[in-house]
Structure formats: structure tokens, C-alpha cells
Design a protein around this motif. Structure first.
Motif, PDB file in Angstrom:
ATOM      1  N   ALA A 107      40.664  27.599  40.153  1.00  0.00           N
ATOM      2  CA  ALA A 107      39.168  27.480  40.729  1.00  0.00           C
ATOM      3  C   ALA A 107      39.010  28.656  40.800  1.00  0.00           C
ATOM      4  N   SER A 108      38.825  29.573  40.842  1.00  0.00           N
ATOM      5  CA  SER A 108      39.114  31.328  41.000  1.00  0.00           C
ATOM      6  C   SER A 108      38.511  31.363  39.770  1.00  0.00           C
TER       7      SER A 108
ATOM      8  N   VAL B 142      35.335  15.333  40.345  1.00  0.00           N
ATOM      9  CA  VAL B 142      37.082  15.366  39.005  1.00  0.00           C
ATOM     10  C   VAL B 142      37.159  13.634  40.042  1.00  0.00           C
ATOM     11  N   ASN B 143      38.442  13.474  39.000  1.00  0.00           N
ATOM     12  CA  ASN B 143      38.985  11.823  39.461  1.00  0.00           C
ATOM     13  C   ASN B 143      40.094  12.355  40.425  1.00  0.00           C
ATOM     14  N   PRO B 144      40.465  11.387  41.539  1.00  0.00           N
ATOM     15  CA  PRO B 144      40.942  12.629  42.958  1.00  0.00           C
ATOM     16  C   PRO B 144      42.362  12.729  42.691  1.00  0.00           C
ATOM     17  N   GLU B 145      42.711  12.374  41.675  1.00  0.00           N
ATOM     18  CA  GLU B 145      44.251  13.003  41.185  1.00  0.00           C
ATOM     19  C   GLU B 145      44.691  13.890  40.880  1.00  0.00           C
ATOM     20  N   ASP B 146      43.470  14.527  40.067  1.00  0.00           N
ATOM     21  CA  ASP B 146      42.838  15.988  39.061  1.00  0.00           C
ATOM     22  C   ASP B 146      42.565  16.946  40.691  1.00  0.00           C
ATOM     23  N   ILE B 147      42.162  17.042  41.348  1.00  0.00           N
ATOM     24  CA  ILE B 147      41.545  17.908  42.126  1.00  0.00           C
ATOM     25  C   ILE B 147      42.472  18.816  42.176  1.00  0.00           C
ATOM     26  N   GLY B 148      43.752  18.398  42.694  1.00  0.00           N
ATOM     27  CA  GLY B 148      44.401  19.532  42.929  1.00  0.00           C
ATOM     28  C   GLY B 148      45.155  20.139  41.988  1.00  0.00           C
ATOM     29  N   ARG B 149      44.673  19.710  41.049  1.00  0.00           N
ATOM     30  CA  ARG B 149      44.858  20.887  39.229  1.00  0.00           C
ATOM     31  C   ARG B 149      44.126  21.871  38.992  1.00  0.00           C
ATOM     32  N   VAL B 150      43.038  20.952  39.451  1.00  0.00           N
ATOM     33  CA  VAL B 150      41.487  21.886  38.681  1.00  0.00           C
ATOM     34  C   VAL B 150      41.992  23.083  40.226  1.00  0.00           C
ATOM     35  N   ILE B 151      41.493  22.306  41.450  1.00  0.00           N
ATOM     36  CA  ILE B 151      41.534  23.728  42.374  1.00  0.00           C
ATOM     37  C   ILE B 151      43.097  24.842  42.285  1.00  0.00           C
ATOM     38  N   GLY B 152      44.143  24.138  42.089  1.00  0.00           N
ATOM     39  CA  GLY B 152      45.387  25.428  41.895  1.00  0.00           C
ATOM     40  C   GLY B 152      46.424  25.754  42.857  1.00  0.00           C
TER      41      GLY B 152
ATOM     42  N   VAL C 285      33.157  31.256  34.487  1.00  0.00           N
ATOM     43  CA  VAL C 285      31.672  31.740  34.152  1.00  0.00           C
ATOM     44  C   VAL C 285      30.674  32.775  34.595  1.00  0.00           C
ATOM     45  N   GLN C 286      31.096  33.397  35.664  1.00  0.00           N
ATOM     46  CA  GLN C 286      30.249  34.300  36.073  1.00  0.00           C
ATOM     47  C   GLN C 286      29.958  35.225  35.113  1.00  0.00           C
ATOM     48  N   ALA C 287      31.283  35.634  34.101  1.00  0.00           N
ATOM     49  CA  ALA C 287      31.224  36.479  33.077  1.00  0.00           C
ATOM     50  C   ALA C 287      30.199  36.565  32.232  1.00  0.00           C
ATOM     51  N   ILE C 288      30.025  35.125  32.245  1.00  0.00           N
ATOM     52  CA  ILE C 288      28.966  34.760  30.983  1.00  0.00           C
ATOM     53  C   ILE C 288      27.404  34.604  31.476  1.00  0.00           C
ATOM     54  N   ALA C 289      27.671  33.759  32.111  1.00  0.00           N
ATOM     55  CA  ALA C 289      26.363  34.093  32.729  1.00  0.00           C
ATOM     56  C   ALA C 289      25.353  35.681  33.213  1.00  0.00           C
TER      57      ALA C 289
END
Length: 77
Positions: A53-54, A37-47, A60-64
Motif C-alpha cells: 500500500a505504501s 477490493v474483494n475481502p480475500e484480496d485486502i491482505g495482498r493489496v496492503i502487503g 501515485v504521489q510521484a505522478i500527481a
């Protein structure tokens, strides 16, 4: 299918969806998905404290039907 699901989830929470790149490959321990992801979005994705992220990993693990590992990387690397 999992890469599309991850890409859909990530693109809907970032400010720069065009910079999202999702790649997958199989390893001995299951599927490995790398999300850039864009470096400016990394905090938004991790939370805060990794909660976003969790949550993405949990969905994803639930649908896999197998073990999936997701790594979130900023685009500078």
C-alpha cells in the motif's frame, strides 16, 4: 488519470480484478481516492506491514501534481 493508474496497479496484484472499484473526489486537502477490493484480496493489496500500500501511494504521489490520499477498503463495507 490518477484513478486509472491506481486501478491498473491494483488490478494487476489481486486475484479478483473484477471486484476492484476505484472512485475519486476532490476535498479541501487534495484528491481522495477510495479503492474497494474483494475481502480475500485486502491482505495482498496492503502487503506485509503495509509495504505494498505504501509503494502504491508513493507511485501515485510521484505522478500527481497535487496532494493525493488513497484509502483501501474491503468490499464488505
Amino acid at each position: 488519470m490518477l484513478t486509472e493508474a491506481v486501478e491498473h496497479l491494483i488490478k494487476n496484484i489481486v486475484d479478483f480484478p473484477d471486484d476492484v472499484s476505484v472512485k475519486s473526489h476532490d476535498s479541501a486537502r487534495g484528491e481522495h481516492i477510495r479503492v474497494r477490493v474483494n475481502p480475500e484480496d485486502i491482505g495482498r493489496v496492503i502487503g506485509r506491514q503495509g509495504r505494498t500500500a505504501s509503494a502504491i501511494r508513493t507511485v501515485v504521489q510521484a505522478i500527481a501534481d497535487h496532494n493525493v490520499r488513497i484509502d483501501i477498503i474491503d468490499a464488505r463495507r
